[in-house]
Design a protein around this motif. Structure first.
Motif, PDB file in Angstrom:
ATOM      1  N   HIS A   4      -1.333  -5.216   1.496  1.00 11.86           N
ATOM      2  CA  HIS A   4      -0.202  -4.302   1.661  1.00 11.86           C
ATOM      3  C   HIS A   4       0.705  -4.247   0.437  1.00 11.86           C
ATOM      4  O   HIS A   4       1.883  -3.888   0.542  1.00 11.86           O
ATOM      5  CB  HIS A   4       0.561  -4.646   2.951  1.00 11.86           C
ATOM      6  CG  HIS A   4      -0.351  -4.550   4.135  1.00 11.86           C
ATOM      7  ND1 HIS A   4      -0.768  -3.336   4.636  1.00 11.86           N
ATOM      8  CD2 HIS A   4      -1.011  -5.504   4.832  1.00 11.86           C
ATOM      9  CE1 HIS A   4      -1.626  -3.564   5.634  1.00 11.86           C
ATOM     10  NE2 HIS A   4      -1.790  -4.864   5.761  1.00 11.86           N
ATOM     11  N   CYS A  22       0.484   3.633   5.409  1.00 14.34           N
ATOM     12  CA  CYS A  22      -0.402   2.596   5.954  1.00 14.34           C
ATOM     13  C   CYS A  22       0.031   2.245   7.381  1.00 14.34           C
ATOM     14  O   CYS A  22       1.170   2.509   7.784  1.00 14.34           O
ATOM     15  CB  CYS A  22      -0.301   1.374   5.048  1.00 14.34           C
ATOM     16  SG  CYS A  22      -1.277  -0.039   5.558  1.00 14.34           S
ATOM     17  N   CYS A  63       0.877  -0.487   8.357  1.00 18.16           N
ATOM     18  CA  CYS A  63       1.978  -1.458   8.279  1.00 18.16           C
ATOM     19  C   CYS A  63       3.333  -0.765   8.104  1.00 18.16           C
ATOM     20  O   CYS A  63       4.372  -1.390   8.264  1.00 18.16           O
ATOM     21  CB  CYS A  63       1.744  -2.449   7.141  1.00 18.16           C
ATOM     22  SG  CYS A  63       2.028  -1.772   5.492  1.00 18.16           S
ATOM     23  N   ASN A 123       4.212   0.783   5.185  1.00 18.40           N
ATOM     24  CA  ASN A 123       4.386   0.973   3.740  1.00 18.40           C
ATOM     25  C   ASN A 123       3.514   2.160   3.278  1.00 18.40           C
ATOM     26  O   ASN A 123       2.669   2.640   4.025  1.00 18.40           O
ATOM     27  CB  ASN A 123       3.976  -0.326   3.034  1.00 18.40           C
ATOM     28  CG  ASN A 123       4.263  -0.316   1.551  1.00 18.40           C
ATOM     29  OD1 ASN A 123       5.075   0.475   1.072  1.00 18.40           O
ATOM     30  ND2 ASN A 123       3.604  -1.199   0.817  1.00 18.40           N
ATOM     31  N   CYS A 148      -0.671   1.492   0.246  1.00 13.08           N
ATOM     32  CA  CYS A 148      -1.148   0.098   0.213  1.00 13.08           C
ATOM     33  C   CYS A 148      -2.572   0.023  -0.336  1.00 13.08           C
ATOM     34  O   CYS A 148      -3.359   0.966  -0.177  1.00 13.08           O
ATOM     35  CB  CYS A 148      -1.170  -0.485   1.630  1.00 13.08           C
ATOM     36  SG  CYS A 148       0.461  -0.764   2.322  1.00 13.08           S
TER      37      CYS A 148
HETATM   38 ZN   LIG Z   1       0.043  -1.579   4.421  1.00 14.77          ZN
END
Ligand SMILES: [Zn+2]
Length: 394
Positions: free
Chosen positions: A246, A256, A258, A260, A263
């Motif tokens: 990440h 992403c 996540c 973010n 990544c």
């Molecule tokens: Zn990510």
């Protein structure tokens, strides 16, 4: 004069015993006199604690001759066959369960397919007969199983023992894996994600015998990292330490899972590569197209190696490990590029460290996660020998 509390004395004893056991493992063969020198403990303490370790069956004595007069010296060694460990790798589409001795040598291994099964209980139903059979094998050898190590594809909340949201692993989010496995199999259960178990496989049984600081990068359906610093697995305050997939490689890039953007995982994992290529939906097909010289596939492959080069350079500069170890389901396709990857990363690093950078392939191939699951239990044993043995079913 204050009297030391029994609990405190017990802790000191446990600490000293772990220290002795680790020294015996590190040196492979060591005398009591050398243990006194290395630990700073008195010879009386060493005599008592090694006696207790001999009684548990974790160590053994062996005689070697030393010096010109051929005097016999009693050496201490780890006894690797008195206890066994079961390792279980739960993957996204398969599982592997292994019985191993304390040196990580596999006695037996069974693999199975879980394609399309999204119910964790059904996966455990498939694993159960194999795992029970390995427990019986250990009993037949009179070597009790000290624990079940488990490698899973994503993070687990250590406080609740429930799985968080592993990428591309539907059906498992929130599953109370720790309690489910303990209840089913009646063993001490230790769980970590596959990047961390892979790092521990290297730490205890692979490259880590020589490297105290290592970073394992696993590339497959996701990209994960496991960090061992000064011999210890580092997890961070929220369990996110070493989430190398990440780091942003493409500012403004794809969002992403996540949260973010851009990544490494969004461009460098198997799904990331297939999205960028858009010429098919299997990774085998992609590498076949690369071999055939398909221009779009070749371009995508060059970008993939460039992202890897950028990411590894960032990781060397961030973590400063002795070695970065590469593995995971994608890695076998990239092995032929290893020397190129090494030289490209070196060219981007400070000149004074170039000769000290090591990038290596994972030691245990397709069984890295399962060996890592075994190593997870072995590490717990070396850190807390008596507590770990106390949970052993004989
Ligand atoms: Zn990510």
């Amino acid at each position: 004069m204050t009297t030391l509390k029994p609990v405190y004395l017990q802790k000191v004893k446990q600490h000293n015993m772990a220290d002795i056991l680790q020294k015996i493992w590190e040196h492979e063969s060591i005398s009591r006199v050398e243990l006194v020198e290395l630990t700073g403990l008195t010879s009386g303490t060493i005599t008592n604690l090694t006696q207790e370790l001999l009684q548990t069956g974790l160590i053994r004595e062996s005689e070697t001759s030393s010096g010109s007069v051929g005097r016999k010296r009693v050496m201490l060694k780890l006894r690797t066959d008195r206890y066994m460990i079961i390792g279980l790798d739960i993957g996204r589409t398969s599982f592997e369960v292994v019985l191993a001795d304390l040196a990580g040598r596999m006695i037996k291994s069974v693999e199975g397919n879980t394609v399309g099964i999204r119910n964790p209980e059904q996966v455990l139903d498939l694993v159960a007969p194999h795992l029970e059979s390995l427990k019986t094998d250990a009993t037949d050898k009179k070597s009790p199983v000290i624990g079940l190590g488990v490698s899973i594809p994503g993070p687990m909340d250590k406080k609740t023992g429930k799985l968080l949201s592993p990428p591309n692993f539907p059906g498992w989010e929130g599953y109370p894996i720790q309690s489910a496995l303990e209840r089913r199999f009646g063993l001490n259960v230790f769980i970590e994600d596959d990047a961390r178990t892979s790092a521990l496989a290297e730490r205890w049984y692979g490259l880590g015998r020589k490297a105290q600081d290592l970073l394992f990068v696993t590339m497959g359906m996701g990209i994960g990292g496991g960090v061992v610093a000064k011999g210890e697995l580092v997890v961070g305050s929220n369990g996110l330490y070493g989430q190398v997939g990440h780091i942003t490689l493409l500012p403004g890039g794809e969002i992403c899972a996540c949260g973010n953007e851009g990544c490494w995982e969004t461009v460098g994992s198997i799904p990331g590569i297939l999205r960028r290529w858009s010429g098919g939906n299997t990774i085998d097909g992609f590498f076949q197209a690369v071999r055939e010289g398909d221009p779009a596939a070749v371009q995508c492959m060059q970008e993939t190696l460039y992202y890897l080069e950028c990411a590894l350079t960032t990781l060397f500069n961030t973590y400063d490990p002795d070695v970065i170890v590469l593995g995971g389901k994608l890695y076998p396709y990239l092995t032929m590029h290893l020397s190129e990857i090494r030289s490209r990363v070196k060219a981007r690093m400070y000149a004074f460290v170039r000769d000290r950078l090591h990038i290596e392939s994972a030691t245990f191939g397709a069984s890295q996660n399962a060996v890592g699951a075994v190593a997870l239990v072995f590490g717990a044993l070396l850190n807390e020998p008596l507590q770990t043995l106390a949970g052993t079913k004989t």
